[in-house]
Design a protein around this motif. Structure first.
Motif, PDB file in Angstrom:
ATOM      1  N   PHE A  44      38.849  45.691  34.993  1.00  9.23           N
ATOM      2  CA  PHE A  44      38.831  44.493  35.828  1.00  9.23           C
ATOM      3  C   PHE A  44      37.511  43.750  35.673  1.00  9.23           C
ATOM      4  O   PHE A  44      37.012  43.123  36.607  1.00  9.23           O
ATOM      5  N   GLY A  45      36.922  43.815  34.482  1.00  9.46           N
ATOM      6  CA  GLY A  45      35.670  43.120  34.214  1.00  9.46           C
ATOM      7  C   GLY A  45      35.873  41.622  34.103  1.00  9.46           C
ATOM      8  O   GLY A  45      36.925  41.146  33.690  1.00  9.46           O
ATOM      9  N   HIS A  46      34.849  40.871  34.492  1.00 13.14           N
ATOM     10  CA  HIS A  46      34.870  39.409  34.393  1.00 13.14           C
ATOM     11  C   HIS A  46      33.527  38.951  33.822  1.00 13.14           C
ATOM     12  O   HIS A  46      32.486  39.079  34.480  1.00 13.14           O
ATOM     13  N   SER A  47      33.558  38.441  32.595  1.00 15.79           N
ATOM     14  CA  SER A  47      32.322  38.003  31.945  1.00 15.79           C
ATOM     15  C   SER A  47      31.606  36.939  32.767  1.00 15.79           C
ATOM     16  O   SER A  47      32.237  35.997  33.250  1.00 15.79           O
ATOM     17  N   GLY A  48      30.322  37.127  32.944  1.00 15.10           N
ATOM     18  CA  GLY A  48      29.498  36.169  33.673  1.00 15.10           C
ATOM     19  C   GLY A  48      29.417  36.410  35.168  1.00 15.10           C
ATOM     20  O   GLY A  48      28.639  35.755  35.857  1.00 15.10           O
ATOM     21  N   ALA A  49      30.213  37.325  35.691  1.00 14.78           N
ATOM     22  CA  ALA A  49      30.214  37.569  37.128  1.00 14.78           C
ATOM     23  C   ALA A  49      29.015  38.415  37.536  1.00 14.78           C
ATOM     24  O   ALA A  49      28.465  39.168  36.746  1.00 14.78           O
ATOM     25  N   THR A  50      28.623  38.254  38.783  1.00 13.86           N
ATOM     26  CA  THR A  50      27.578  39.076  39.372  1.00 13.86           C
ATOM     27  C   THR A  50      28.183  39.869  40.516  1.00 13.86           C
ATOM     28  O   THR A  50      29.108  39.398  41.185  1.00 13.86           O
ATOM     29  N   LEU A  51      27.698  41.076  40.725  1.00  6.96           N
ATOM     30  CA  LEU A  51      28.210  41.872  41.838  1.00  6.96           C
ATOM     31  C   LEU A  51      27.544  41.507  43.155  1.00  6.96           C
ATOM     32  O   LEU A  51      27.930  42.016  44.204  1.00  6.96           O
ATOM     33  N   LEU A  52      26.578  40.599  43.106  1.00  4.74           N
ATOM     34  CA  LEU A  52      25.992  40.072  44.335  1.00  4.74           C
ATOM     35  C   LEU A  52      26.988  39.127  44.984  1.00  4.74           C
ATOM     36  O   LEU A  52      27.706  38.399  44.293  1.00  4.74           O
ATOM     37  N   SER A  53      27.043  39.111  46.314  1.00  6.09           N
ATOM     38  CA  SER A  53      28.006  38.243  46.984  1.00  6.09           C
ATOM     39  C   SER A  53      27.578  36.781  46.989  1.00  6.09           C
ATOM     40  O   SER A  53      28.389  35.901  47.255  1.00  6.09           O
ATOM     41  N   VAL A  54      26.312  36.527  46.683  1.00  2.00           N
ATOM     42  CA  VAL A  54      25.828  35.152  46.520  1.00  2.00           C
ATOM     43  C   VAL A  54      25.242  35.037  45.124  1.00  2.00           C
ATOM     44  O   VAL A  54      24.617  35.957  44.621  1.00  2.00           O
ATOM     45  N   GLY A  55      25.466  33.921  44.507  1.00  2.00           N
ATOM     46  CA  GLY A  55      24.984  33.710  43.148  1.00  2.00           C
ATOM     47  C   GLY A  55      25.874  32.712  42.442  1.00  2.00           C
ATOM     48  O   GLY A  55      26.718  32.056  43.048  1.00  2.00           O
ATOM     49  N   ASP A  56      25.698  32.623  41.145  1.00  2.00           N
ATOM     50  CA  ASP A  56      26.445  31.636  40.370  1.00  2.00           C
ATOM     51  C   ASP A  56      27.938  31.953  40.269  1.00  2.00           C
ATOM     52  O   ASP A  56      28.766  31.058  40.297  1.00  2.00           O
ATOM     53  N   LEU A  57      28.273  33.222  40.137  1.00  2.00           N
ATOM     54  CA  LEU A  57      29.675  33.598  39.946  1.00  2.00           C
ATOM     55  C   LEU A  57      29.937  34.967  40.582  1.00  2.00           C
ATOM     56  O   LEU A  57      30.084  35.970  39.904  1.00  2.00           O
ATOM     57  N   PRO A  58      30.004  35.017  41.918  1.00  2.00           N
ATOM     58  CA  PRO A  58      30.215  36.298  42.587  1.00  2.00           C
ATOM     59  C   PRO A  58      31.541  36.947  42.185  1.00  2.00           C
ATOM     60  O   PRO A  58      32.587  36.296  42.175  1.00  2.00           O
ATOM     61  N   TYR A  59      31.473  38.225  41.842  1.00  2.00           N
ATOM     62  CA  TYR A  59      32.668  38.961  41.424  1.00  2.00           C
ATOM     63  C   TYR A  59      33.730  38.949  42.512  1.00  2.00           C
ATOM     64  O   TYR A  59      34.922  38.834  42.222  1.00  2.00           O
ATOM     65  N   ILE A  60      33.309  39.022  43.750  1.00  2.60           N
ATOM     66  CA  ILE A  60      34.255  39.091  44.874  1.00  2.60           C
ATOM     67  C   ILE A  60      35.146  37.846  44.958  1.00  2.60           C
ATOM     68  O   ILE A  60      36.232  37.889  45.532  1.00  2.60           O
ATOM     69  N   ASN A  61      34.729  36.749  44.335  1.00  6.31           N
ATOM     70  CA  ASN A  61      35.520  35.517  44.350  1.00  6.31           C
ATOM     71  C   ASN A  61      36.442  35.385  43.133  1.00  6.31           C
ATOM     72  O   ASN A  61      37.137  34.385  43.002  1.00  6.31           O
ATOM     73  N   GLN A  62      36.459  36.374  42.265  1.00  2.40           N
ATOM     74  CA  GLN A  62      37.255  36.303  41.034  1.00  2.40           C
ATOM     75  C   GLN A  62      38.612  36.972  41.221  1.00  2.40           C
ATOM     76  O   GLN A  62      38.773  37.871  42.035  1.00  2.40           O
ATOM     77  N   SER A  63      39.587  36.551  40.416  1.00  2.49           N
ATOM     78  CA  SER A  63      40.931  37.128  40.500  1.00  2.49           C
ATOM     79  C   SER A  63      40.924  38.615  40.146  1.00  2.49           C
ATOM     80  O   SER A  63      41.754  39.376  40.642  1.00  2.49           O
ATOM     81  N   GLU A  64      39.972  39.039  39.302  1.00  2.00           N
ATOM     82  CA  GLU A  64      39.874  40.449  38.939  1.00  2.00           C
ATOM     83  C   GLU A  64      39.541  41.321  40.150  1.00  2.00           C
ATOM     84  O   GLU A  64      39.989  42.462  40.233  1.00  2.00           O
ATOM     85  N   TYR A  65      38.772  40.778  41.085  1.00  2.00           N
ATOM     86  CA  TYR A  65      38.444  41.523  42.304  1.00  2.00           C
ATOM     87  C   TYR A  65      39.719  41.818  43.095  1.00  2.00           C
ATOM     88  O   TYR A  65      39.964  42.945  43.511  1.00  2.00           O
TER      89      TYR A  65
END
Length: 85
Positions: A44-65
């Protein structure tokens, strides 16, 4: 019959397989090989995502999450062990 363990690999481009020599060389694929058929490993990896909840591309906001959480939630409903890596 035992329900297979579910392992959800979450993260950024490394998890997604960026720069792996082939899809079978990504670490989720290697884990699947190591664990064998009794375990379901999904990437469930997403290139460019960050595991921080704030940032440029938070993982929690991705469909993979959402897909990863649904994958492990379904395993729990069957009483199997769930791992998130």
């Amino acid at each position: 019959m035992r329900t297979p363990t579910h392992v959800a690999c979450v993260g950024d481009s490394i998890t997604a397989g960026y720069l792996a020599s082939s899809s079978s060389k990504s670490y989720p694929s290697v884990l699947q090989t190591m664990f064998g058929g009794g375990v379901q490993v999904r990437n469930f990896g997403h290139s460019g995502a960050t595991l921080l909840s704030v940032g440029d591309l938070p993982y929690i906001n991705q469909s993979e999450y959402t897909a990863a959480t649904n994958f492990v939630a379904g395993a729990g409903a069957n009483g199997s062990t769930v791992d998130v890596i």
